[in-house]
Scaffold this motif. Structure first.
Motif, PDB file in Angstrom:
ATOM      1  N   LYS A 158       2.382   9.434  -6.854  1.00  0.00           N
ATOM      2  CA  LYS A 158       2.085   8.237  -7.633  1.00  0.00           C
ATOM      3  C   LYS A 158       2.455   6.982  -6.844  1.00  0.00           C
ATOM      4  O   LYS A 158       3.386   6.990  -6.041  1.00  0.00           O
ATOM      5  N   ASP A 159       1.721   5.919  -7.106  1.00  0.00           N
ATOM      6  CA  ASP A 159       1.990   4.626  -6.477  1.00  0.00           C
ATOM      7  C   ASP A 159       3.175   3.972  -7.180  1.00  0.00           C
ATOM      8  O   ASP A 159       3.108   3.652  -8.362  1.00  0.00           O
ATOM      9  N   THR A 160       4.277   3.790  -6.457  1.00  0.00           N
ATOM     10  CA  THR A 160       5.467   3.151  -7.015  1.00  0.00           C
ATOM     11  C   THR A 160       5.716   1.786  -6.376  1.00  0.00           C
ATOM     12  O   THR A 160       6.804   1.233  -6.502  1.00  0.00           O
TER      13      THR A 160
ATOM     14  N   CYS B 258      -6.183   7.015  -3.580  1.00  0.00           N
ATOM     15  CA  CYS B 258      -7.159   5.962  -3.288  1.00  0.00           C
ATOM     16  C   CYS B 258      -6.617   4.590  -3.677  1.00  0.00           C
ATOM     17  O   CYS B 258      -6.042   4.420  -4.754  1.00  0.00           O
ATOM     18  N   ILE B 259      -6.792   3.642  -2.774  1.00  0.00           N
ATOM     19  CA  ILE B 259      -6.556   2.229  -3.063  1.00  0.00           C
ATOM     20  C   ILE B 259      -7.926   1.566  -3.008  1.00  0.00           C
ATOM     21  O   ILE B 259      -8.576   1.580  -1.955  1.00  0.00           O
ATOM     22  N   SER B 260      -8.394   1.027  -4.100  1.00  0.00           N
ATOM     23  CA  SER B 260      -9.771   0.530  -4.155  1.00  0.00           C
ATOM     24  C   SER B 260      -9.817  -0.959  -4.471  1.00  0.00           C
ATOM     25  O   SER B 260      -8.791  -1.616  -4.642  1.00  0.00           O
TER      26      SER B 260
ATOM     27  N   MET C 188      -8.391  -5.514   7.276  1.00  0.00           N
ATOM     28  CA  MET C 188      -7.565  -4.486   6.642  1.00  0.00           C
ATOM     29  C   MET C 188      -6.845  -3.651   7.690  1.00  0.00           C
ATOM     30  O   MET C 188      -5.675  -3.296   7.523  1.00  0.00           O
ATOM     31  N   LEU C 189      -7.525  -3.348   8.769  1.00  0.00           N
ATOM     32  CA  LEU C 189      -6.905  -2.595   9.863  1.00  0.00           C
ATOM     33  C   LEU C 189      -5.733  -3.378  10.451  1.00  0.00           C
ATOM     34  O   LEU C 189      -4.672  -2.811  10.742  1.00  0.00           O
ATOM     35  N   ASP C 190      -5.909  -4.665  10.621  1.00  0.00           N
ATOM     36  CA  ASP C 190      -4.854  -5.516  11.162  1.00  0.00           C
ATOM     37  C   ASP C 190      -3.642  -5.548  10.224  1.00  0.00           C
ATOM     38  O   ASP C 190      -2.489  -5.519  10.676  1.00  0.00           O
ATOM     39  N   ALA C 191      -3.884  -5.592   8.911  1.00  0.00           N
ATOM     40  CA  ALA C 191      -2.791  -5.583   7.937  1.00  0.00           C
ATOM     41  C   ALA C 191      -2.052  -4.249   7.959  1.00  0.00           C
ATOM     42  O   ALA C 191      -0.813  -4.209   7.830  1.00  0.00           O
ATOM     43  N   LEU C 192      -2.773  -3.151   8.122  1.00  0.00           N
ATOM     44  CA  LEU C 192      -2.130  -1.835   8.214  1.00  0.00           C
ATOM     45  C   LEU C 192      -1.275  -1.734   9.475  1.00  0.00           C
ATOM     46  O   LEU C 192      -0.171  -1.177   9.446  1.00  0.00           O
ATOM     47  N   LYS C 193      -1.774  -2.273  10.562  1.00  0.00           N
ATOM     48  CA  LYS C 193      -0.990  -2.274  11.801  1.00  0.00           C
ATOM     49  C   LYS C 193       0.308  -3.044  11.603  1.00  0.00           C
ATOM     50  O   LYS C 193       1.392  -2.580  11.991  1.00  0.00           O
ATOM     51  N   ALA C 194       0.231  -4.215  10.994  1.00  0.00           N
ATOM     52  CA  ALA C 194       1.425  -5.029  10.774  1.00  0.00           C
ATOM     53  C   ALA C 194       2.427  -4.332   9.864  1.00  0.00           C
ATOM     54  O   ALA C 194       3.646  -4.449  10.053  1.00  0.00           O
ATOM     55  N   GLU C 195       1.942  -3.579   8.878  1.00  0.00           N
ATOM     56  CA  GLU C 195       2.820  -2.930   7.902  1.00  0.00           C
ATOM     57  C   GLU C 195       3.406  -1.616   8.414  1.00  0.00           C
ATOM     58  O   GLU C 195       4.546  -1.255   8.067  1.00  0.00           O
ATOM     59  N   LEU C 196       2.674  -0.883   9.244  1.00  0.00           N
ATOM     60  CA  LEU C 196       3.056   0.495   9.568  1.00  0.00           C
ATOM     61  C   LEU C 196       3.520   0.730  11.006  1.00  0.00           C
ATOM     62  O   LEU C 196       4.240   1.692  11.270  1.00  0.00           O
TER      63      LEU C 196
ATOM     64  N   ALA D  13      -1.952  -2.906   2.070  1.00  0.00           N
ATOM     65  CA  ALA D  13      -1.157  -2.269   3.123  1.00  0.00           C
ATOM     66  C   ALA D  13       0.208  -1.843   2.592  1.00  0.00           C
ATOM     67  O   ALA D  13       0.729  -0.781   2.962  1.00  0.00           O
ATOM     68  N   ARG D  14       0.803  -2.654   1.731  1.00  0.00           N
ATOM     69  CA  ARG D  14       2.100  -2.285   1.144  1.00  0.00           C
ATOM     70  C   ARG D  14       1.970  -1.060   0.246  1.00  0.00           C
ATOM     71  O   ARG D  14       2.856  -0.194   0.224  1.00  0.00           O
ATOM     72  N   ILE D  15       0.877  -0.969  -0.499  1.00  0.00           N
ATOM     73  CA  ILE D  15       0.650   0.213  -1.337  1.00  0.00           C
ATOM     74  C   ILE D  15       0.491   1.448  -0.465  1.00  0.00           C
ATOM     75  O   ILE D  15       1.046   2.515  -0.757  1.00  0.00           O
ATOM     76  N   VAL D  16      -0.259   1.321   0.637  1.00  0.00           N
ATOM     77  CA  VAL D  16      -0.417   2.437   1.569  1.00  0.00           C
ATOM     78  C   VAL D  16       0.945   2.867   2.107  1.00  0.00           C
ATOM     79  O   VAL D  16       1.249   4.070   2.180  1.00  0.00           O
ATOM     80  N   ALA D  17       1.777   1.906   2.488  1.00  0.00           N
ATOM     81  CA  ALA D  17       3.100   2.233   3.028  1.00  0.00           C
ATOM     82  C   ALA D  17       3.933   2.999   2.011  1.00  0.00           C
ATOM     83  O   ALA D  17       4.626   3.974   2.357  1.00  0.00           O
ATOM     84  N   GLY D  18       3.879   2.587   0.749  1.00  0.00           N
ATOM     85  CA  GLY D  18       4.617   3.284  -0.291  1.00  0.00           C
ATOM     86  C   GLY D  18       4.109   4.695  -0.512  1.00  0.00           C
ATOM     87  O   GLY D  18       4.892   5.647  -0.649  1.00  0.00           O
ATOM     88  N   LEU D  19       2.787   4.858  -0.554  1.00  0.00           N
ATOM     89  CA  LEU D  19       2.203   6.185  -0.726  1.00  0.00           C
ATOM     90  C   LEU D  19       2.494   7.082   0.472  1.00  0.00           C
ATOM     91  O   LEU D  19       2.765   8.274   0.323  1.00  0.00           O
ATOM     92  N   LEU D  20       2.458   6.500   1.660  1.00  0.00           N
ATOM     93  CA  LEU D  20       2.716   7.268   2.872  1.00  0.00           C
ATOM     94  C   LEU D  20       4.153   7.787   2.889  1.00  0.00           C
ATOM     95  O   LEU D  20       4.403   8.970   3.190  1.00  0.00           O
ATOM     96  N   ALA D  21       5.099   6.923   2.545  1.00  0.00           N
ATOM     97  CA  ALA D  21       6.497   7.354   2.485  1.00  0.00           C
ATOM     98  C   ALA D  21       6.688   8.444   1.432  1.00  0.00           C
ATOM     99  O   ALA D  21       7.398   9.433   1.656  1.00  0.00           O
TER     100      ALA D  21
END
Length: 288
Positions: A271-273, A234-236, A159-167, A250-258
């Motif tokens: 909200k998660d869009t 939370c993404i569970s 999961m950490l590796d996917a977050l790195k690739a996305e962010l 990771a894509r959901i995190v990127a959307g929430l972060l933006a």
């Protein structure tokens, strides 16, 4: 008179099989629906769609022995997931290979696993944060064992590796922090020590009888000690292949972060869009 019961102008009743009359269709013959699926086949198909325990069957007044043993095995796996400690040294080496920097290790005020389970409040407070470097990067990532160290061991690094690739091409990411005997709120203290604007806490979720290794991600924008669950997103249910995948999470995190950066906060107002485009496309196809 004849011995036949005929009336002038009226044909005698035609018998099945006589000329002009089709014989009654027999079960299984052409044009007749086959027998309905058996109950076993029906519940077998339903069970293939869910991890829930449904349609288990009966032997007399009890469940089949196989189902009882499966339940006991799942219960034992859930208990083991809660009590199994994280192999910290081995995990540190795997996290370092992701390439976000050498991770630091902290722990909560809970002095043992037993105390951690009895005293959730201690898991929210840090024992010592002197090992955490102050970076002032945009994003901090905390990997906490939570209620399922097994989930962190199984899915944390991927999961950490996917977050790195996305962010990593859009934001600066601080070196990860590994937290043991950790609750989600421990991440607020760690984030304050790091000096980051947003913290992502990857943590093992409470095991259930269907899943014992589910990982969750808690996003808090502008974190500080005293934040509540209303301040987080939370993404569970991250545990591929049955649960949510790493890239999708990771894509959901990127959307929430933006969204959090635009809104200036995270939590119930955010909200998660991430699926909005997919849903709009599906709706357009339906209307057409």
């Amino acid at each position: 008179m004849t011995g036949e019961s005929e009336v002038a102008g009226v044909e005698p009743a035609e018998r099945p099989g006589s000329a002009g009359v089709e014989p009654a269709e027999r079960p299984g013959s052409a044009g007749v629906e086959p027998a309905e699926r058996s109950e076993t086949e029906f519940w077998g198909e339903m069970r293939a769609m869910t991890q829930a325990r449904i349609g288990l069957g009966r032997i007399g007044d009890s469940l089949p022995t196989t189902r009882v043993l499966e339940f006991r095995s799942a219960h034992a796996a859930a208990r083991d997931a809660v009590h199994m400690p994280l192999e910290v040294e081995e995990f540190v080496g795997r996290v370092e290979q992701v390439g976000l920097g050498a991770p630091s290790v902290v722990t909560s005020l809970a002095t043992s696993r037993a105390e951690y389970l009895r005293r959730p409040d201690l898991g929210r407070q840090p024992k010592d944060l002197s090992a955490v470097p102050h970076s002032e990067d945009e994003i901090g990532i905390v990997l906490g064992d939570g209620l399922s160290p097994r989930a962190l061991a199984d899915h944390g690094v991927a999961m950490l590796d996917a977050l790195k690739a996305e962010l990593s091409d859009r934001y600066s990411i601080a070196a990860p922090v590994i937290a043991t005997e950790a609750r989600v709120a421990l991440g607020d203290h760690i984030a304050a020590a790091m000096g980051v604007r947003t913290v992502l806490v990857l943590i093992g979720e409470r095991p259930g009888l269907s899943v014992a290794d589910s990982l969750g991600i808690y996003l808090t924008h502008l974190p500080k000690p005293g934040c509540t669950d209303a301040d987080r997103n939370c993404i569970s249910n991250i545990h591929p292949p049955e649960g949510q995948g790493y890239a999708q999470s990771a894509r959901i995190v990127a959307g929430l972060l933006a969204g959090a950066r635009r809104l200036g906060r995270s939590g119930v107002a955010l909200k998660d869009t991430s699926r909005a485009d997919v849903l709009e496309a599906a709706e357009a196809l339906t209307l057409e």
